[in-house]
Design a protein around this motif. Structure first.
Motif, PDB file in Angstrom:
ATOM      1  N   ILE A 154       0.832  -1.206   0.000  1.00 39.29           N
ATOM      2  CA  ILE A 154       0.000   0.000   0.000  1.00 39.29           C
ATOM      3  C   ILE A 154       0.864   1.253   0.000  1.00 39.29           C
ATOM      4  O   ILE A 154       0.574   2.232  -0.709  1.00 39.29           O
ATOM      5  CB  ILE A 154      -0.945  -0.014   1.222  1.00 39.29           C
ATOM      6  N   ASP A 157       2.484   1.344  -3.843  1.00 45.90           N
ATOM      7  CA  ASP A 157       1.649   1.476  -5.044  1.00 45.90           C
ATOM      8  C   ASP A 157       0.152   1.604  -4.768  1.00 45.90           C
ATOM      9  O   ASP A 157      -0.664   1.370  -5.660  1.00 45.90           O
ATOM     10  CB  ASP A 157       1.884   0.265  -5.967  1.00 45.90           C
ATOM     11  N   GLY A 158      -0.226   1.916  -3.560  1.00 49.87           N
ATOM     12  CA  GLY A 158      -1.648   2.102  -3.258  1.00 49.87           C
ATOM     13  C   GLY A 158      -2.412   0.798  -3.318  1.00 49.87           C
ATOM     14  O   GLY A 158      -1.942  -0.247  -2.852  1.00 49.87           O
TER      15      GLY A 158
END
Length: 362
Positions: A154, A157-158
């Motif tokens: 997270i 790269d979300g």
């Protein structure tokens, strides 16, 4: 990098006779020879690698164990067989652990694992400690794999990273404890291997002689005295690249003389590190050998003219000192005087050499 550890392969020696060639040609010939030897041993190298469990070593240990067993040495047979089996098990376990660590796709886990395994070859207790550390690291890594990889994904790269991190975490939950278990098995069997290793199992290549003395561009036959002299010069000058070894002789019962292209050193015969006197060639005018006759015996001497400040070329003046060295024989005194004169000639030739700009090199 650990696949071929602690194994020695003896290659065929390089031997030529009466070869006239440039040093670079001989070096290329030596490299070509040993490359061909290494290619010829490639099957043995593969069989002795960690990836294949050192099958070659296992076979040798089994043959050695059977041989000593037939001679009635049961303990020797058990020791050889145990060494071979535990060594193979250790290497196969290590290979499996390495593969699983890479499958976990966790670089930090692999780095910690490499640090824990770094000292495992030091002793059997170090091997056990490394195995226990690997097991502990694998169990903890498996329990924390999912949340750790999820948070890391997270942050990087979300939401896309969250999916990737979750997948890595699930994989690590299985592979990390398995890698730790194989690390523990590898460390335990390696401890057994090290405790059953005999001197025959350790392939250590020991130097058989001192390095050959190569004072010029011609590769001369090996001389133990010359090799000792060159090694002594290296020890005294720290392998200074500009100083070249010329000769090494025993003057008398208490003194040796070491001659290079820069200085003449008188060394105590009892210790090659005890320099009695160091005379730069720039301060030497000449060296003469002579014989003193008496009614009882003949004595042989070496006289060295020493100047505190060297006179200009072609100017003769009285030396500041002319120490005499008593020699064991006339041959020794004559040889040393010739060697010193040769060193002086080399120095004068270098001083008055005309360089590319046509100016004397003073």
């Amino acid at each position: 990098k650990q696949w071929y550890q602690r194994r020695v392969r003896v290659l065929d020696k390089y031997h030529v006779s009466n070869k006239i060639a440039a040093p670079s040609t001989i070096q290329d010939d030596i490299l070509r020879h040993y490359k061909e030897c290494a290619v010829g041993h490639k099957l043995k190298i593969v069989l002795n690698s960690e990836m294949t469990g050192n099958m070659g070593g296992l076979f040798n240990d089994l043959i050695s164990g059977l041989s000593v067993g037939l001679d009635g040495d049961v303990s020797g047979m058990v020791k050889n067989v145990a060494h071979g089996m535990s060594d193979t098990a250790s290497k196969l376990s290590s290979t499996a652990s390495t593969v699983l660590a890479y499958v976990s796709a966790d670089e930090k886990f692999r780095e910690n694992r490499d640090l824990q395994r770094a000292a495992r070859y030091q002793s059997s207790s170090a091997s056990l400690r490394a195995g226990l550390a690997g097991l502990r690291s694998g169990i903890i890594g498996g329990l924390t794999s999912v949340p750790t990889q999820l948070v890391q994904g997270i942050n990087n790269d979300g939401m896309t990273g969250a999916v990737t991190g979750l997948a890595k975490g699930i994989i690590g939950t299985v592979t990390k404890p398995a890698a730790g278990l194989f690390d523990f098995a590898s460390g335990t069997t390696l401890a057994i291997t090290q405790s059953t290793r005999s001197s025959e199992n350790i392939g250590e290549v020991k130097r058989q002689r001192l390095p050959r003395c190569c004072s010029g561009e011609i590769l001369s036959p090996f001389s133990e005295d010359m090799a000792k002299g060159m090694s002594t010069l290296w020890r005294l000058n720290g392998k200074a690249p500009g100083e070249r070894f010329i000769s090494w002789s025993v003057v008398n019962s208490g003194t040796k003389i070491l001659i290079s292209n820069e200085s003449v050193r008188l060394i105590a015969r009892a210790s090659n590190n005890n320099v009695l006197k160091n005379i730069p060639l720039a301060n030497i005018g000449q060296c003469v050998s002579y014989t003193k006759h008496s009614t009882e015996k003949m004595e042989y001497f070496l006289a060295i003219d020493i100047y505190e400040s060297p006179p200009p070329p072609g100017v003769r003046q009285r030396p500041d000192s002319s120490p005499r060295l008593s020699c064991n024989s006339d041959k020794i005194s004559l040889k040393i005087s010739q060697d010193i004169q040769y060193a002086l000639d080399l120095r004068n030739e270098a001083r008055f050499m005309v360089t590319s700009d046509r100016t004397p090199n003073r």
